[in-house]
Design a protein around this motif. Structure first.
Motif, PDB file in Angstrom:
ATOM      1  N   GLU A  27       2.941  10.824   5.861  1.00 12.76           N
ATOM      2  CA  GLU A  27       4.142  10.607   6.811  1.00 12.76           C
ATOM      3  C   GLU A  27       5.464  10.744   6.108  1.00 12.76           C
ATOM      4  N   LEU A  28       5.430   9.989   5.088  1.00  8.45           N
ATOM      5  CA  LEU A  28       6.779   9.924   4.214  1.00  8.45           C
ATOM      6  C   LEU A  28       7.063  11.254   3.558  1.00  8.45           C
ATOM      7  N   ALA A  29       5.933  11.837   3.018  1.00 13.21           N
ATOM      8  CA  ALA A  29       6.275  13.089   2.351  1.00 13.21           C
ATOM      9  C   ALA A  29       6.780  14.004   3.259  1.00 13.21           C
ATOM     10  N   LEU A  46       0.840  -1.264  -0.062  1.00 12.83           N
ATOM     11  CA  LEU A  46       0.020   0.005  -0.051  1.00 12.83           C
ATOM     12  C   LEU A  46       0.800   1.305   0.036  1.00 12.83           C
ATOM     13  N   VAL A  47       2.029   1.247   0.564  1.00 10.12           N
ATOM     14  CA  VAL A  47       2.772   2.293   0.957  1.00 10.12           C
ATOM     15  C   VAL A  47       3.770   2.546  -0.396  1.00 10.12           C
ATOM     16  N   TYR A  48       4.431   1.600  -0.973  1.00 13.27           N
ATOM     17  CA  TYR A  48       5.538   1.576  -1.807  1.00 13.27           C
ATOM     18  C   TYR A  48       5.144   1.209  -3.333  1.00 13.27           C
ATOM     19  N   SER A  49       3.818   0.624  -3.430  1.00 10.24           N
ATOM     20  CA  SER A  49       3.604   0.329  -4.936  1.00 10.24           C
ATOM     21  C   SER A  49       2.303   1.232  -5.128  1.00 10.24           C
ATOM     22  N   PHE A  55      -5.207   3.903   5.571  1.00 14.35           N
ATOM     23  CA  PHE A  55      -3.609   3.701   5.877  1.00 14.35           C
ATOM     24  C   PHE A  55      -2.723   4.127   4.871  1.00 14.35           C
ATOM     25  N   ARG A  56      -2.914   3.979   3.510  1.00 20.33           N
ATOM     26  CA  ARG A  56      -2.233   4.460   2.376  1.00 20.33           C
ATOM     27  C   ARG A  56      -1.837   5.874   2.562  1.00 20.33           C
TER      28      ARG A  56
END
Length: 304
Positions: A300-302, A256-259, A293-294
């Motif tokens: 958060e990553l941004a 969900l996060v990286y794809s 969640f995604r």
């Protein structure tokens, strides 16, 4: 052993004069290439800014690191950090295995950013016996092979790739160290159970995208479903089903996060035939819908 550090030879590599530390930040060779030239005896010496990792896979001998002596039973890993006084006595003729030498400060800087807990393994002289049947051991030679290729490739990004591979190597060293520490602390029945759980975790990694039932895991381990659940509760603190679900959630979160896969595609990748069922499963396990969640994770990553 000599009485002062200044009387111990300072070698960039065995038997060579010290070189500027910016040259060949990751160097690869095999044990016989240099030890064979010195009659399989490497006198005590130290490297001013270099760390060495040796992986003798055959033969045997002894090593001395900072006054401590180890009898080597192969396969094993030897870590000799910068400034550690170390030497080797190899059995003649039958010793083989890779040796990697790297600049310690750049390695520590990268590890401090990527995985700070690795620093203790980078800075501590150690000898680790390697169980060749363990899943962590299976990753060692491919890493050494990749380091060898990078060391021989003088092209753009060589240093970055070499150091990244060194960090990956120390991840495996840390895992092997943890497994060894657990084995030393456990009694014989506990060690057997720990090995069974290790195998179960490996099966989870292999089948986590297939929605495999508890009974199949138990069958592959040669136990009943009830025995496997009791084992998981005793060693892992959770039921077999909880362990399976936790591994699936971990894989789902990564997708969900990286794809860029849609929720439906993520569900299919993880063996769920129905997107809605996957959504209910994920929310039950995490408290969030997959879309929530995604979105939260990417925010958060941004902002990191």
């Amino acid at each position: 052993m000599t009485s002062g550090m200044t009387s111990v030879p300072n070698f960039a590599l065995y038997g060579t004069q010290a070189q500027p530390t910016w040259r060949d930040l990751v160097h690869f060779e095999r044990i016989p290439e240099r030890s064979g030239l010195h009659n399989w005896e490497i006198e005590p010496h130290f490297h001013d800014a270099l760390i060495q990792v040796l992986y003798p896979i055959s033969g045997g001998g002894e090593t001395f690191i900072d006054g401590r002596k180890w009898t080597l039973q192969t396969p094993c890993l030897i870590v000799a950090p910068a400034h550690s006084v170390h030497g080797f006595h190899w059995t003649i003729g039958d010793v083989d295995g890779p040796v990697v030498t790297a600049a310690q400060r750049p390695l520590e800087s990268l590890a401090a950013t990527a995985s700070p807990e690795l620093l203790q393994h980078i800075r501590k002289p150690t000898v680790l016996h390697v169980d060749p049947t363990s899943r962590h051991a299976e990753s060692l030679m491919p890493l050494f092979d990749a380091i060898e290729r990078e060391a021989a490739t003088h092209t753009q990004g060589q240093v970055a790739a070499g150091m990244a591979l060194m960090v990956a190597l120390f991840v495996q060293i840390a895992r092997i160290s943890e497994t060894s520490a657990r084995a030393e602390e456990d009694d014989v029945p506990r060690t057997r159970k720990a090995l069974q759980v290790e195998r179960f975790r490996a099966l989870l990694d292999e089948h986590c995208r297939e929605r495999v039932p508890v009974e199949r895991y138990a069958s592959e381990l040669g136990v009943t479903a009830g025995q496997l659940t009791r084992l998981c509760r005793e060693v892992m603190g959770m039921s077999t089903l909880d362990a399976i679900n936790a591994r699936v959630v971990h894989e789902a979160q990564r997708e969900l996060v990286y794809s860029s896969l849609s929720i439906k595609q993520v569900a299919a990748e993880l063996g769920f035939e129905d997107e809605a069922y996957f959504g209910r499963f994920f929310k039950k396990q995490t408290g969030l819908r997959p879309t929530e969640f995604r979105a939260n994770a990417r925010r958060e990553l941004a902002g990191a």
